[in-house]
Design a protein around this motif. Sequence first.
Motif, PDB file in Angstrom:
ATOM      1  N   LEU A   1      39.593  29.471  52.100  1.00  0.00           N
ATOM      2  CA  LEU A   1      38.986  30.729  52.526  1.00  0.00           C
ATOM      3  C   LEU A   1      38.243  30.528  53.848  1.00  0.00           C
ATOM      4  O   LEU A   1      37.513  29.545  54.017  1.00  0.00           O
ATOM      5  CB  LEU A   1      38.016  31.217  51.447  1.00  0.00           C
ATOM      6  N   ILE A   2      38.450  31.428  54.791  1.00  0.00           N
ATOM      7  CA  ILE A   2      37.836  31.316  56.116  1.00  0.00           C
ATOM      8  C   ILE A   2      36.415  31.876  56.070  1.00  0.00           C
ATOM      9  O   ILE A   2      36.203  33.053  55.797  1.00  0.00           O
ATOM     10  CB  ILE A   2      38.665  32.088  57.158  1.00  0.00           C
ATOM     11  N   THR A   3      35.425  31.028  56.300  1.00  0.00           N
ATOM     12  CA  THR A   3      34.021  31.443  56.342  1.00  0.00           C
ATOM     13  C   THR A   3      33.373  30.863  57.592  1.00  0.00           C
ATOM     14  O   THR A   3      33.969  30.024  58.288  1.00  0.00           O
ATOM     15  CB  THR A   3      33.261  30.971  55.101  1.00  0.00           C
ATOM     16  N   ILE A   4      32.150  31.307  57.878  1.00  0.00           N
ATOM     17  CA  ILE A   4      31.416  30.756  59.029  1.00  0.00           C
ATOM     18  C   ILE A   4      30.353  29.790  58.500  1.00  0.00           C
ATOM     19  O   ILE A   4      30.581  28.601  58.401  1.00  0.00           O
ATOM     20  CB  ILE A   4      30.777  31.885  59.874  1.00  0.00           C
ATOM     21  N   THR A   5      29.205  30.312  58.148  1.00  0.00           N
ATOM     22  CA  THR A   5      28.138  29.465  57.596  1.00  0.00           C
ATOM     23  C   THR A   5      27.811  29.833  56.163  1.00  0.00           C
ATOM     24  O   THR A   5      27.219  29.043  55.436  1.00  0.00           O
ATOM     25  CB  THR A   5      26.858  29.569  58.447  1.00  0.00           C
ATOM     26  N   LYS A   6      28.170  31.041  55.747  1.00  0.00           N
ATOM     27  CA  LYS A   6      27.838  31.508  54.412  1.00  0.00           C
ATOM     28  C   LYS A   6      29.114  31.668  53.597  1.00  0.00           C
ATOM     29  O   LYS A   6      30.188  31.947  54.128  1.00  0.00           O
ATOM     30  CB  LYS A   6      27.088  32.836  54.477  1.00  0.00           C
ATOM     31  N   ILE A   7      28.978  31.496  52.277  1.00  0.00           N
ATOM     32  CA  ILE A   7      30.119  31.666  51.380  1.00  0.00           C
ATOM     33  C   ILE A   7      29.805  32.776  50.378  1.00  0.00           C
ATOM     34  O   ILE A   7      28.641  33.126  50.175  1.00  0.00           O
ATOM     35  CB  ILE A   7      30.449  30.359  50.623  1.00  0.00           C
ATOM     36  N   PRO A   8      30.824  33.349  49.758  1.00  0.00           N
ATOM     37  CA  PRO A   8      30.589  34.416  48.773  1.00  0.00           C
ATOM     38  C   PRO A   8      29.828  33.901  47.550  1.00  0.00           C
ATOM     39  O   PRO A   8      29.740  32.690  47.299  1.00  0.00           O
ATOM     40  CB  PRO A   8      32.010  34.854  48.391  1.00  0.00           C
ATOM     41  N   ASP A   9      29.285  34.835  46.792  1.00  0.00           N
ATOM     42  CA  ASP A   9      28.532  34.515  45.583  1.00  0.00           C
ATOM     43  C   ASP A   9      29.402  33.739  44.598  1.00  0.00           C
ATOM     44  O   ASP A   9      30.484  34.191  44.199  1.00  0.00           O
ATOM     45  CB  ASP A   9      28.041  35.805  44.928  1.00  0.00           C
ATOM     46  N   LYS A  10      28.936  32.565  44.197  1.00  0.00           N
ATOM     47  CA  LYS A  10      29.736  31.668  43.359  1.00  0.00           C
ATOM     48  C   LYS A  10      29.976  32.247  41.974  1.00  0.00           C
ATOM     49  O   LYS A  10      31.078  32.134  41.417  1.00  0.00           O
ATOM     50  CB  LYS A  10      29.041  30.311  43.242  1.00  0.00           C
ATOM     51  N   ALA A  11      28.969  32.876  41.385  1.00  0.00           N
ATOM     52  CA  ALA A  11      29.125  33.434  40.034  1.00  0.00           C
ATOM     53  C   ALA A  11      30.193  34.529  40.019  1.00  0.00           C
ATOM     54  O   ALA A  11      31.002  34.606  39.094  1.00  0.00           O
ATOM     55  CB  ALA A  11      27.786  33.979  39.536  1.00  0.00           C
ATOM     56  N   SER A  12      30.193  35.369  41.067  1.00  0.00           N
ATOM     57  CA  SER A  12      31.202  36.422  41.150  1.00  0.00           C
ATOM     58  C   SER A  12      32.596  35.822  41.305  1.00  0.00           C
ATOM     59  O   SER A  12      33.562  36.272  40.678  1.00  0.00           O
ATOM     60  CB  SER A  12      30.904  37.354  42.323  1.00  0.00           C
ATOM     61  N   LEU A  13      32.702  34.795  42.149  1.00  0.00           N
ATOM     62  CA  LEU A  13      33.985  34.114  42.326  1.00  0.00           C
ATOM     63  C   LEU A  13      34.467  33.483  41.026  1.00  0.00           C
ATOM     64  O   LEU A  13      35.662  33.519  40.704  1.00  0.00           O
ATOM     65  CB  LEU A  13      33.880  33.046  43.411  1.00  0.00           C
ATOM     66  N   GLU A  14      33.536  32.896  40.266  1.00  0.00           N
ATOM     67  CA  GLU A  14      33.914  32.254  39.004  1.00  0.00           C
ATOM     68  C   GLU A  14      34.454  33.263  38.001  1.00  0.00           C
ATOM     69  O   GLU A  14      35.450  33.012  37.317  1.00  0.00           O
ATOM     70  CB  GLU A  14      32.715  31.506  38.419  1.00  0.00           C
ATOM     71  N   ASN A  15      33.792  34.411  37.892  1.00  0.00           N
ATOM     72  CA  ASN A  15      34.266  35.451  36.970  1.00  0.00           C
ATOM     73  C   ASN A  15      35.642  35.962  37.376  1.00  0.00           C
ATOM     74  O   ASN A  15      36.523  36.158  36.532  1.00  0.00           O
ATOM     75  CB  ASN A  15      33.266  36.610  36.930  1.00  0.00           C
ATOM     76  N   ARG A  16      35.831  36.155  38.676  1.00  0.00           N
ATOM     77  CA  ARG A  16      37.122  36.665  39.149  1.00  0.00           C
ATOM     78  C   ARG A  16      38.215  35.602  38.983  1.00  0.00           C
ATOM     79  O   ARG A  16      39.360  35.916  38.657  1.00  0.00           O
ATOM     80  CB  ARG A  16      36.982  37.076  40.611  1.00  0.00           C
ATOM     81  N   TRP A  17      37.864  34.337  39.206  1.00  0.00           N
ATOM     82  CA  TRP A  17      38.808  33.222  39.051  1.00  0.00           C
ATOM     83  C   TRP A  17      39.245  33.097  37.590  1.00  0.00           C
ATOM     84  O   TRP A  17      40.421  32.862  37.302  1.00  0.00           O
ATOM     85  CB  TRP A  17      38.144  31.945  39.536  1.00  0.00           C
ATOM     86  N   MET A  18      38.312  33.274  36.679  1.00  0.00           N
ATOM     87  CA  MET A  18      38.635  33.219  35.253  1.00  0.00           C
ATOM     88  C   MET A  18      39.609  34.343  34.892  1.00  0.00           C
ATOM     89  O   MET A  18      40.585  34.138  34.152  1.00  0.00           O
ATOM     90  CB  MET A  18      37.351  33.330  34.423  1.00  0.00           C
ATOM     91  N   GLU A  19      39.357  35.535  35.434  1.00  0.00           N
ATOM     92  CA  GLU A  19      40.242  36.672  35.171  1.00  0.00           C
ATOM     93  C   GLU A  19      41.640  36.406  35.724  1.00  0.00           C
ATOM     94  O   GLU A  19      42.653  36.685  35.068  1.00  0.00           O
ATOM     95  CB  GLU A  19      39.647  37.929  35.810  1.00  0.00           C
ATOM     96  N   PHE A  20      41.704  35.853  36.929  1.00  0.00           N
ATOM     97  CA  PHE A  20      42.987  35.524  37.563  1.00  0.00           C
ATOM     98  C   PHE A  20      43.776  34.531  36.708  1.00  0.00           C
ATOM     99  O   PHE A  20      44.970  34.704  36.464  1.00  0.00           O
ATOM    100  CB  PHE A  20      42.714  34.951  38.955  1.00  0.00           C
TER     101      PHE A  20
END
Length: 344
Positions: A316-335
């Motif tokens: 994933l292309i980011t600069i200095t900040k990354i998306p919220d990890k908890a939200s990513l984890e929930n979405r990753w589990m759903e995927f």
Amino acid sequence: MPTKSNIVHEPRLWILKTVSDSEKSYQTIESYKDEVEKSYNYDSNVPNHKQIKEGDYAIIANKQKILGFAVIQTINTDTSTKVISKCWECKSSTIEPRKNLTPKYRCNKGHTFEEPQTITVPITRYFAQYPETFIAYSDESERDVLSLRQYYSKYNQNLSMQSLNMDVLKLFPSVYQSLIEQNTFQVMLPANVANNETQDYNETPFYPINKDERESIKRQIKARRGQQKFRNDLRQRYGDKCMITGCEILDILEAAHIKPYRGINDNHPSNGLLLRADIHTLYDLNLIGINPQSLEITISKKLKNSEYSIYQGKTLITITKIPDKASLENRWMEFNNLGFVTKN
């Protein structure tokens, strides 16, 4: 014969009843937590849940009053579970507590029991949203819910979502024209076209309309990109490029939610990704996943032999900040739970 994608959806009119926790007839029924001026929520156990479409008209009401009108802009879904309470004998889910009698509960068939039987079932949750088209209605002296009863297609007092004759809208001249002008989702076609009765879609006659649709189309594109502030916050946080493809064409970059949008709090920039329009759609369909630990992109096996396979394993292309990890984890589990994951 025309395909489903060729046919323009003919809008319908629905009355959507919202009930607060204090107004519920049966306190064992879970609340849907509607936001009257923004969204109406329901699930796959509710009759007519598959019938309501984007572009349909809605009358939002409680048990007595009409609260407002809207054009349904988007319908989002997710998967969840629901606890259903039932009678032990007849399995009826119409149960109410008794204030001064024992046993504590009684079903609509007359059976009584101290506690209901409870089961947990999988459901699809639906979120019909209309934040930009809602028109509040406060003229209590003119009409109420009971005055609409004769216009129901088939009245059932127990159903929360029922269809009405479209002519009902003409009873409310103060809002009718505004609703029609806001509905840019489809052109009304003759019934024979909508019912697949034409011999060839390419031979279907053109039905001109005099209204200039260009501004409406621009509004739709803007709505799809997400609320302007949310999109601007994502641009400032991550830069003006698609975070998966690197595309820098700003006109086709959209604000995507990681945790699906349920209210204004979900427009926090850490809950968002800036994505190219087609990537946004694939992400919403869980055909693209993002590993919350490595931020690597995983492509669904459904896309394995498509042009999107080139993004498999990219970061994933980011600069200095990354998306919220908890939200990513929930979405990753759903995927992953959907079983679409491509095995390297």
